[in-house]
Design an enzyme around this catalytic site. Structure first.
Site, PDB file in Angstrom:
ATOM      1  N   GLY A   1      -3.063  -5.962   5.392  1.00 13.70           N
ATOM      2  CA  GLY A   1      -2.302  -5.745   4.170  1.00 13.70           C
ATOM      3  C   GLY A   1      -0.818  -5.813   4.385  1.00 13.70           C
TER       4      GLY A   1
ATOM      5  N   LYS B   1      -0.256 -10.136   5.136  1.00 14.72           N
ATOM      6  CA  LYS B   1      -1.449 -10.753   4.563  1.00 14.72           C
ATOM      7  C   LYS B   1      -1.646 -12.188   5.040  1.00 14.72           C
ATOM      8  CE  LYS B   1      -1.472  -8.048   0.264  1.00 14.72           C
ATOM      9  NZ  LYS B   1      -2.843  -7.522   0.307  1.00 14.72           N
TER      10      LYS B   1
ATOM     11  N   THR C   1      -5.671  -9.314   3.969  1.00 13.90           N
ATOM     12  CA  THR C   1      -6.960  -9.956   3.799  1.00 13.90           C
ATOM     13  C   THR C   1      -6.770 -11.405   3.334  1.00 13.90           C
ATOM     14  OG1 THR C   1      -8.044  -7.874   3.277  1.00 13.90           O
ATOM     15  CG2 THR C   1      -9.120  -9.860   2.495  1.00 13.90           C
TER      16      THR C   1
ATOM     17  N   ASN D   1      -0.722   0.937  -4.385  1.00 13.74           N
ATOM     18  CA  ASN D   1      -0.731  -0.513  -4.605  1.00 13.74           C
ATOM     19  C   ASN D   1      -1.977  -0.915  -5.389  1.00 13.74           C
ATOM     20  OD1 ASN D   1      -2.632  -2.597  -3.080  1.00 13.74           O
ATOM     21  ND2 ASN D   1      -2.493  -0.768  -1.782  1.00 13.74           N
TER      22      ASN D   1
ATOM     23  N   PHE E   1      -5.714  -8.518  -3.298  1.00 17.83           N
ATOM     24  CA  PHE E   1      -5.980  -9.597  -2.335  1.00 17.83           C
ATOM     25  C   PHE E   1      -5.115 -10.824  -2.604  1.00 17.83           C
ATOM     26  CE2 PHE E   1     -10.653  -8.536  -0.936  1.00 17.83           C
ATOM     27  CZ  PHE E   1     -10.188  -7.453  -0.234  1.00 17.83           C
TER      28      PHE E   1
ATOM     29  N   SER F   1     -11.417  -2.421  -0.458  1.00 16.67           N
ATOM     30  CA  SER F   1     -10.299  -2.432  -1.406  1.00 16.67           C
ATOM     31  C   SER F   1     -10.756  -1.972  -2.786  1.00 16.67           C
ATOM     32  CB  SER F   1      -9.712  -3.837  -1.519  1.00 16.67           C
ATOM     33  OG  SER F   1      -8.744  -3.871  -2.564  1.00 16.67           O
TER      34      SER F   1
ATOM     35  N   ASN G   1      -9.013  -2.665  -5.429  1.00 16.76           N
ATOM     36  CA  ASN G   1      -8.236  -3.474  -6.374  1.00 16.76           C
ATOM     37  C   ASN G   1      -8.881  -4.799  -6.750  1.00 16.76           C
ATOM     38  OD1 ASN G   1      -6.126  -1.523  -6.470  1.00 16.76           O
ATOM     39  ND2 ASN G   1      -5.422  -2.269  -4.471  1.00 16.76           N
ATOM     40  N   THR G   2     -10.087  -5.064  -6.251  1.00 15.28           N
ATOM     41  CA  THR G   2     -10.896  -6.187  -6.696  1.00 15.28           C
ATOM     42  C   THR G   2     -12.134  -5.606  -7.358  1.00 15.28           C
ATOM     43  OG1 THR G   2     -10.129  -7.672  -4.940  1.00 15.28           O
ATOM     44  CG2 THR G   2     -12.213  -8.221  -5.991  1.00 15.28           C
TER      45      THR G   2
ATOM     46  N   LYS H   1     -14.662  -2.735   7.522  1.00 21.77           N
ATOM     47  CA  LYS H   1     -13.693  -1.810   6.960  1.00 21.77           C
ATOM     48  C   LYS H   1     -14.255  -1.203   5.683  1.00 21.77           C
ATOM     49  CE  LYS H   1      -8.789  -1.307   5.867  1.00 21.77           C
ATOM     50  NZ  LYS H   1      -7.460  -1.914   6.002  1.00 21.77           N
TER      51      LYS H   1
ATOM     52  N   ASN I   1      -9.439   2.649   4.042  1.00 22.86           N
ATOM     53  CA  ASN I   1      -8.413   1.966   3.249  1.00 22.86           C
ATOM     54  C   ASN I   1      -7.735   2.994   2.352  1.00 22.86           C
ATOM     55  OD1 ASN I   1      -6.981  -0.016   1.683  1.00 22.86           O
ATOM     56  ND2 ASN I   1      -8.603  -1.486   2.087  1.00 22.86           N
TER      57      ASN I   1
ATOM     58  N   GLY J   1      -2.695   7.496   6.689  1.00 22.44           N
ATOM     59  CA  GLY J   1      -1.830   8.650   6.872  1.00 22.44           C
ATOM     60  C   GLY J   1      -1.395   8.914   8.292  1.00 22.44           C
TER      61      GLY J   1
ATOM     62  N   TYR K   1       0.414   1.389   8.543  1.00 25.30           N
ATOM     63  CA  TYR K   1       1.016   0.520   7.541  1.00 25.30           C
ATOM     64  C   TYR K   1       2.060   1.323   6.769  1.00 25.30           C
ATOM     65  CZ  TYR K   1       1.427  -2.672   3.491  1.00 25.30           C
ATOM     66  OH  TYR K   1       1.877  -3.486   2.494  1.00 25.30           O
ATOM     67  N   SER K   2       1.623   2.213   5.883  1.00 29.79           N
ATOM     68  CA  SER K   2       2.559   2.876   4.975  1.00 29.79           C
ATOM     69  C   SER K   2       3.639   3.662   5.704  1.00 29.79           C
ATOM     70  CB  SER K   2       1.799   3.803   4.024  1.00 29.79           C
ATOM     71  OG  SER K   2       0.927   3.065   3.202  1.00 29.79           O
TER      72      SER K   2
END
Length: 341
Positions: free
Chosen positions: A60, A63, A83, A108, A112, A171, A173-174, A205, A234, A284, A305-306
């Site tokens: 992510g 990407k 991804t 977010n 994808f 994810s 978000n899909t 994942k 995730n 985290g 990541y974050s």
């Protein structure tokens, strides 16, 4: 601890700042810099695959694989791009990425967005891996008629170029993607992807928004289909108490508020697996102490990541130094010993 360029980057909207950061990392990756000295205490292993250290980049962040060398140059032992989906995909409408500064968190709903397998893998072929391990994270297009076929296409294309391939069914978000985490759909997906991978290690994942019963089923299916590791996890669609504007935005929450949930789910996966499958922790992780806690909870690798959004590019090396100090303090010869204890 913040980093000097944070005020400048935070003057831009989150997605623009992200793009600028990747561009800078891509440039940095073309410049010479001293090699990181290997520390045997920090080496770790998943199956036959060795890693110089257990700190990885979560999928992510990059990407499309535009900054692989630059990310390795920050000290990461593994970089996971994607991804990637079989066809290019624009993702969800903007705005779709939000900083929650007071909470050290991000929401977010990217969806994808990526340039597709062909373009992403072309960058992989040209990339300088700097001695680290490269993972390729694959997914399905939003409008795919056969999502399992999309995953098989991704695994088939990525496996010859990757040190490992990750099947991302986590994810939020899909629409409908997380349905692949359950029952016959999961079994069919894993069987098909295992047949397509050749000898390349295959990771799975999964999301933190699962109960213990669902995790038991996923882990059993993963073991039955010879998956090499489970990445937990995730972003979450749950919302702990948050202080920031944008806290009510739709999408997946990542960063510091996710840590407690991610720890609990890692423990659930460890109990379900009983040592029969390797674990990778995400969610985290922002310090050497937190990375060490996840390793002590059974993880062989951890992914960031974050936290990089708020702590900056020095974070990986700082975590490695602190993690090494923890291993020395507690008398562990290496990460594997700490993970197994």
């Amino acid at each position: 601890m913040s980093f000097p360029l944070r005020p400048l980057l935070f003057a831009f909207d989150a997605e623009r700042a992200h793009a600028l950061t990747l561009r800078a990392l891509a440039i940095r990756g073309r410049l010479p810099y001293p090699a990181t000295k290997a520390n045997p205490r920090l080496a770790t292993r998943i199956g036959a695959l060795t890693f110089t250290n257990p700190i990885g980049v979560a999928a992510g962040l990059d990407k499309d694989g535009v900054a692989i060398a630059g990310l390795f140059g920050l000290g990461f032992g593994a970089v996971e791009i994607g991804t990637l989906t079989p066809l290019p995909q624009a993702g969800n409408p903007r705005p779709r990425l939000f900083r929650l500064v007071a909470d050290h968190a991000v929401v977010n709903r990217m969806g994808f967005n990526n340039s597709g397998l062909e373009a992403g893998l072309a960058r992989v072929r040209a990339a300088d891996r700097r001695g680290g391990r490269l993972g390729i994270n694959v997914g399905a297009n939003k409008d795919a008629a056969d999502r399992i076929a999309d995953y098989v296409a991704g695994v088939t294309a990525a496996a010859p170029l990757a040190d490992y391939v990750t099947i991302n069914i986590s994810s939020p978000n899909t629409p409908g993607l997380r349905d692949l985490q359950h029952g016959q759909a999961l079994a069919d997906l894993l069987a098909a992807c295992t047949a397509a991978r050749g000898t390349t290690p295959l990771f799975l994942k999964i999301a933190p928004d699962l109960d213990a019963g669902a995790i038991d089923g996923i882990v059993r299916a993963a073991i039955d289909n010879r998956i090499d590791a489970i990445v937990m996890g995730n972003t979450t669609v749950s919302r702990p108490a948050l202080r920031s504007p944008h806290a009510d935005q739709t999408g997946g929450l990542s960063g510091a508020p996710l840590a407690a949930l991610a720890r609990q789910r890692l423990d659930d996966v460890r109990r379900a697996g009983g040592g029969r499958i390797a674990l990778i922790a995400a969610g985290g992780i922002d310090s050497g102490a937190e990375a060490y806690a996840r390793i002590r909870a059974g993880a062989r690798l951890v992914q960031l990541y974050s936290a990089l959004v708020f702590e900056g590019p020095a974070l990986p090396r700082r975590i490695l130094a602190d993690l090494d100090a923890c291993l020395v303090r507690d008398g562990f010869a290496d990460v594997a010993a700490a993970s197994a204890a």
